[in-house]
Scaffold this active site. Structure first.
Site, PDB file in Angstrom:
ATOM      1  N   SER A  34       0.835  -1.208   0.000  1.00 38.40           N
ATOM      2  CA  SER A  34       0.000   0.000   0.000  1.00 38.40           C
ATOM      3  C   SER A  34       0.867   1.255   0.000  1.00 38.40           C
ATOM      4  N   LEU A  59      -2.170  -7.467   6.672  1.00 37.93           N
ATOM      5  CA  LEU A  59      -2.342  -7.872   8.072  1.00 37.93           C
ATOM      6  C   LEU A  59      -3.793  -7.745   8.522  1.00 37.93           C
ATOM      7  N   SER A 124       6.705   5.557  18.201  1.00 45.66           N
ATOM      8  CA  SER A 124       7.108   6.870  17.690  1.00 45.66           C
ATOM      9  C   SER A 124       7.249   7.865  18.835  1.00 45.66           C
ATOM     10  N   ALA A 125       8.074   8.875  18.601  1.00 41.14           N
ATOM     11  CA  ALA A 125       8.148   9.989  19.557  1.00 41.14           C
ATOM     12  C   ALA A 125       6.803  10.713  19.628  1.00 41.14           C
ATOM     13  N   TYR A 148      -2.962   9.323  14.873  1.00 39.90           N
ATOM     14  CA  TYR A 148      -1.793   8.485  14.579  1.00 39.90           C
ATOM     15  C   TYR A 148      -1.025   8.179  15.858  1.00 39.90           C
ATOM     16  N   LYS A 152      -0.295   4.557  18.345  1.00 39.45           N
ATOM     17  CA  LYS A 152       0.977   4.041  18.884  1.00 39.45           C
ATOM     18  C   LYS A 152       0.861   3.847  20.398  1.00 39.45           C
ATOM     19  N   PHE A 177      12.571   8.768  16.752  1.00 34.73           N
ATOM     20  CA  PHE A 177      12.449  10.217  16.655  1.00 34.73           C
ATOM     21  C   PHE A 177      12.265  10.573  15.168  1.00 34.73           C
ATOM     22  N   ASN A 197       4.649  15.436   4.022  1.00 36.32           N
ATOM     23  CA  ASN A 197       4.405  16.384   5.116  1.00 36.32           C
ATOM     24  C   ASN A 197       5.671  16.658   5.903  1.00 36.32           C
ATOM     25  N   LEU A 199       9.701  17.247   6.841  1.00 39.93           N
ATOM     26  CA  LEU A 199      10.648  18.266   6.386  1.00 39.93           C
ATOM     27  C   LEU A 199      11.622  17.777   5.298  1.00 39.93           C
ATOM     28  N   ARG A 291       2.858  25.543  12.417  1.00 41.36           N
ATOM     29  CA  ARG A 291       1.901  24.470  12.085  1.00 41.36           C
ATOM     30  C   ARG A 291       1.225  24.044  13.392  1.00 41.36           C
TER      31      ARG A 291
HETATM   32  P1  NAD Z   1       6.222   3.073   5.266  1.00 40.85           P
HETATM   33  O1  NAD Z   1       4.863   3.522   4.915  1.00 40.85           O
HETATM   34  O2  NAD Z   1       7.331   3.447   4.376  1.00 40.85           O
HETATM   35  O3  NAD Z   1       6.251   1.500   5.476  1.00 40.85           O
HETATM   36  C1  NAD Z   1       5.152   0.778   5.970  1.00 40.85           C
HETATM   37  C2  NAD Z   1       5.003  -0.468   5.104  1.00 40.85           C
HETATM   38  O4  NAD Z   1       3.891  -1.234   5.619  1.00 40.85           O
HETATM   39  C3  NAD Z   1       4.674  -0.151   3.651  1.00 40.85           C
HETATM   40  O5  NAD Z   1       5.511  -0.917   2.817  1.00 40.85           O
HETATM   41  C4  NAD Z   1       3.204  -0.556   3.489  1.00 40.85           C
HETATM   42  O6  NAD Z   1       2.943  -1.031   2.185  1.00 40.85           O
HETATM   43  C5  NAD Z   1       3.069  -1.642   4.542  1.00 40.85           C
HETATM   44  N1  NAD Z   1       1.713  -1.801   5.115  1.00 40.85           N
HETATM   45  C6  NAD Z   1       0.902  -0.839   5.612  1.00 40.85           C
HETATM   46  N2  NAD Z   1      -0.236  -1.378   6.064  1.00 40.85           N
HETATM   47  C7  NAD Z   1      -0.147  -2.720   5.867  1.00 40.85           C
HETATM   48  C8  NAD Z   1      -1.003  -3.814   6.126  1.00 40.85           C
HETATM   49  N3  NAD Z   1      -2.215  -3.659   6.643  1.00 40.85           N
HETATM   50  N4  NAD Z   1      -0.584  -5.063   5.793  1.00 40.85           N
HETATM   51  C9  NAD Z   1       0.647  -5.256   5.234  1.00 40.85           C
HETATM   52  N5  NAD Z   1       1.485  -4.254   4.957  1.00 40.85           N
HETATM   53  C10 NAD Z   1       1.098  -2.995   5.268  1.00 40.85           C
HETATM   54  O7  NAD Z   1       6.507   3.617   6.760  1.00 40.85           O
HETATM   55  P2  NAD Z   1       7.874   3.728   7.535  1.00 40.85           P
HETATM   56  O8  NAD Z   1       8.292   5.148   7.528  1.00 40.85           O
HETATM   57  O9  NAD Z   1       8.804   2.694   7.081  1.00 40.85           O
HETATM   58  O10 NAD Z   1       7.370   3.412   9.009  1.00 40.85           O
HETATM   59  C11 NAD Z   1       7.445   2.110   9.551  1.00 40.85           C
HETATM   60  C12 NAD Z   1       6.867   2.128  10.948  1.00 40.85           C
HETATM   61  O11 NAD Z   1       7.570   3.081  11.751  1.00 40.85           O
HETATM   62  C13 NAD Z   1       5.399   2.527  11.029  1.00 40.85           C
HETATM   63  O12 NAD Z   1       4.787   1.740  12.019  1.00 40.85           O
HETATM   64  C14 NAD Z   1       5.442   3.973  11.448  1.00 40.85           C
HETATM   65  O13 NAD Z   1       4.285   4.355  12.134  1.00 40.85           O
HETATM   66  C15 NAD Z   1       6.655   3.978  12.356  1.00 40.85           C
HETATM   67  N6  NAD Z   1       7.288   5.302  12.476  1.00 40.85           N
HETATM   68  C16 NAD Z   1       7.705   5.931  11.338  1.00 40.85           C
HETATM   69  C17 NAD Z   1       8.297   7.179  11.446  1.00 40.85           C
HETATM   70  C18 NAD Z   1       8.760   7.919  10.215  1.00 40.85           C
HETATM   71  O14 NAD Z   1       9.015   9.117  10.292  1.00 40.85           O
HETATM   72  N7  NAD Z   1       8.888   7.287   9.061  1.00 40.85           N
HETATM   73  C19 NAD Z   1       8.480   7.782  12.708  1.00 40.85           C
HETATM   74  C20 NAD Z   1       8.062   7.080  13.832  1.00 40.85           C
HETATM   75  C21 NAD Z   1       7.468   5.832  13.709  1.00 40.85           C
HETATM   76  C1  UD1 Z   2       5.974  14.495  12.464  1.00 48.18           C
HETATM   77  C2  UD1 Z   2       4.787  14.020  13.236  1.00 48.18           C
HETATM   78  C3  UD1 Z   2       5.212  12.910  14.183  1.00 48.18           C
HETATM   79  C4  UD1 Z   2       5.895  11.780  13.413  1.00 48.18           C
HETATM   80  C5  UD1 Z   2       7.075  12.389  12.646  1.00 48.18           C
HETATM   81  C6  UD1 Z   2       7.797  11.384  11.810  1.00 48.18           C
HETATM   82  C7  UD1 Z   2       3.363  15.992  13.363  1.00 48.18           C
HETATM   83  C8  UD1 Z   2       2.752  17.018  14.260  1.00 48.18           C
HETATM   84  N1  UD1 Z   2       4.206  15.131  13.937  1.00 48.18           N
HETATM   85  O1  UD1 Z   2       6.922  14.971  13.380  1.00 48.18           O
HETATM   86  O2  UD1 Z   2       4.086  12.418  14.857  1.00 48.18           O
HETATM   87  O3  UD1 Z   2       6.360  10.798  14.309  1.00 48.18           O
HETATM   88  O4  UD1 Z   2       6.581  13.416  11.780  1.00 48.18           O
HETATM   89  O5  UD1 Z   2       6.992  10.929  10.759  1.00 48.18           O
HETATM   90  O6  UD1 Z   2       3.077  15.952  12.182  1.00 48.18           O
HETATM   91  N2  UD1 Z   2       8.592  21.789   9.094  1.00 48.18           N
HETATM   92  C9  UD1 Z   2       8.590  22.988   8.374  1.00 48.18           C
HETATM   93  N3  UD1 Z   2       8.049  22.985   7.129  1.00 48.18           N
HETATM   94  C10 UD1 Z   2       7.507  21.862   6.551  1.00 48.18           C
HETATM   95  C11 UD1 Z   2       7.521  20.654   7.286  1.00 48.18           C
HETATM   96  C12 UD1 Z   2       8.062  20.659   8.560  1.00 48.18           C
HETATM   97  O7  UD1 Z   2       9.049  24.011   8.863  1.00 48.18           O
HETATM   98  O8  UD1 Z   2       7.006  21.952   5.417  1.00 48.18           O
HETATM   99  C13 UD1 Z   2       9.177  21.788  10.446  1.00 48.18           C
HETATM  100  C14 UD1 Z   2       8.204  21.375  11.525  1.00 48.18           C
HETATM  101  O9  UD1 Z   2       7.534  22.501  12.036  1.00 48.18           O
HETATM  102  C15 UD1 Z   2       9.153  20.748  12.554  1.00 48.18           C
HETATM  103  C16 UD1 Z   2      10.252  20.136  11.688  1.00 48.18           C
HETATM  104  O10 UD1 Z   2      10.192  20.800  10.445  1.00 48.18           O
HETATM  105  O11 UD1 Z   2       9.721  21.724  13.374  1.00 48.18           O
HETATM  106  C17 UD1 Z   2      10.089  18.648  11.454  1.00 48.18           C
HETATM  107  O12 UD1 Z   2       8.799  18.398  10.929  1.00 48.18           O
HETATM  108  P1  UD1 Z   2       8.344  16.952  10.415  1.00 48.18           P
HETATM  109  O13 UD1 Z   2       9.377  16.400   9.515  1.00 48.18           O
HETATM  110  O14 UD1 Z   2       6.959  17.077   9.896  1.00 48.18           O
HETATM  111  O15 UD1 Z   2       8.389  16.060  11.728  1.00 48.18           O
HETATM  112  P2  UD1 Z   2       7.662  16.293  13.147  1.00 48.18           P
HETATM  113  O16 UD1 Z   2       6.693  17.393  13.098  1.00 48.18           O
HETATM  114  O17 UD1 Z   2       8.724  16.363  14.181  1.00 48.18           O
END
Ligand code: NAD
Ligand code: UD1
Length: 340
Positions: A34, A59, A124-125, A148, A152, A177, A197, A199, A291
């Site tokens: 997905s 899943l 996640s943080a 979201y 967690k 983080f 979304n 940075l 934001r």
């Molecule tokens: P991602 O979207 O790149 O990877 C998730 C994978 O899971 C994808 O390949 C998707 O196809 C698969 N998937 C989703 N729903 C499914 C389902 N029902 N059955 C089977 N497969 C499914 O995300 P990621 O960035 O690799 O994140 C991995 C994990 O880490 C997630 O649980 C996310 O919440 C957590 N997390 C991510 C971040 C981040 O910034 N990327 C930060 C904190 C926590």
């Molecule tokens: C976001 C999520 C958090 C998630 C994390 C990783 C929110 C409120 N939090 O964290 O739950 O675990 O992503 O996926 O969405 N920024 C800009 N311009 C932009 C985008 C971001 O200035 O266009 C700033 C934000 O204000 C922040 C920093 O960059 O200060 C990081 O942002 P981002 O990458 O979205 O991560 P978080 O907000 O920390």
């Protein structure tokens, strides 16, 4: 040792598969594609020169999970599969509670049926909400601020209840983080679906001129330059943290929770400046309003992971910026197959 990686073709899961294979684990992946594509398998295999076993499965469908357990003797599960956009979760909470909670219930139920009780959870943080206690230790109360983050918190509470019910479980909860960066081979990275979304993908898209400008959300925070401060961690360091966690899991019982961060906070402007300098590009940006829901500062105290997992992040912000840009260029030049 055979491990099942759910969501193993996604951003963090794919980098973790590489590290697991390089540490001689046998890797089985279930992913419904997905938010990923099947070509990631070839790329993981190219980096490691090893094979993974892949199941295209969801899943949310218990039968898909049962099939994997019937056909493989699995020792431990790393559970990445979930939906991860905060914005989308606010607009569509049903999707998030379903995909992040129901799927986890299915997975843990099948694990119980097959007596597999070793589990690593991608948390996640986001569970820390807008706490003002910085750096954040694992002892800070959880208080999610959006659906979201709430999924967690619920996932963590569920695992806690499971462990109380049966202390043969061995569970590691990893609170990530801000993962950024990409594999240094240029073969793996984040492929955000639609408009990003976060940075770093926005910065790389501005650098590659896919996007005209970056909006910096607020410069009136109580931080060194007024912009938000976060704990950015290289995805490869994060992936390596999972290998340490699996090793812990195999040796102990119990439920252990760890922050995976660097312990360093960087502001948005510091990220932009470093990205520009390391990659010799310009990032056109404009300061706009804050934001909603963004905390000013969020960075980890990673001491517990260092002590108990013997893991700490090694890659610098320069590495993160360089590898993120290398990945964006690979996407841009169509070196990699595009998303279907
Ligand atoms: P991602 O979207 O790149 O990877 C998730 C994978 O899971 C994808 O390949 C998707 O196809 C698969 N998937 C989703 N729903 C499914 C389902 N029902 N059955 C089977 N497969 C499914 O995300 P990621 O960035 O690799 O994140 C991995 C994990 O880490 C997630 O649980 C996310 O919440 C957590 N997390 C991510 C971040 C981040 O910034 N990327 C930060 C904190 C926590
Ligand atoms: C976001 C999520 C958090 C998630 C994390 C990783 C929110 C409120 N939090 O964290 O739950 O675990 O992503 O996926 O969405 N920024 C800009 N311009 C932009 C985008 C971001 O200035 O266009 C700033 C934000 O204000 C922040 C920093 O960059 O200060 C990081 O942002 P981002 O990458 O979205 O991560 P978080 O907000 O920390």
């Amino acid at each position: 040792m055979k491990v099942l990686v759910t969501g193993g073709l996604g951003y963090i899961g794919s980098h973790t598969c590489v590290e697991l294979l390089q540490n001689n684990y046998e890797v089985i992946v279930i992913d419904n594609l997905s938010n990923s594509e099947v070509s990631v398998i070839t790329r993981i295999e190219k980096i490691t020169n090893k094979k993974i076993t892949f199941y295209k499965g969801d899943l949310l469908n218990k039968f898909d999970i049962q099939q994997v357990f019937q056909q493989n003797e699995i020792d431990a599960v790393l559970h990445f599969a979930a939906s991860k956009s905060v914005n989308e979760s606010v607009k569509n909470p049903v999707k998030y509670y379903k995909n992040n909670i129901s799927s986890m219930v299915n997975l843990l139920e099948v694990m119980e049926d097959f007596n597999v009780k070793k589990f690593i959870f991608s948390s996640s943080a986001a569970v820390y909400g807008s706490t003002t206690q910085q750096p954040i230790s694992e002892l800070v109360d959880t208080q999610a601020m959006n659906p979201y983050g709430q999924t967690k918190v619920i996932g963590e509470d569920f695992l806690n209840d499971l462990y109380i019910s049966d202390n043969e479980w061995s569970i590691v909860v990893l609170r990530y983080f801000n993962p950024i960066g990409a594999h240094e081979s240029g073969l793996l990275g984040e492929q955000p679906n639609g408009t990003p979304n976060n940075l770093m993908p926005l910065i790389t898209q501005v650098a590659s001129k896919k996007r005209r400008l970056l909006y910096v959300f607020g410069n009136d925070y109580n931080t060194t330059d007024g912009t938000g401060v976060r704990d950015y961690i290289h995805v490869v360091d994060l992936a390596k943290g999972h290998v340490s966690a699996v090793q812990k899991l195999l040796l102990t019982h119990g439920l252990h929770t760890y922050n995976l961060g660097t312990g360093e906070g960087y502001s948005v402007l510091e990220i932009i400046n470093t990205f520009e300098k390391v990659n010799n590009v310009n990032i056109h940006y404009e300061i706009v309003d804050r934001r909603a829901g963004d905390p000013a500062v969020c960075f980890a105290n990673p001491a517990k992971a260092k002590e108990e997992l013997e893991w700490s992040a090694e890659r610098t912000l320069e590495d993160m910026c360089r590898d993120s840009w290398q990945w964006e260029k690979a996407l841009e030049n169509n070196i990699l197959p595009s998303r279907k």
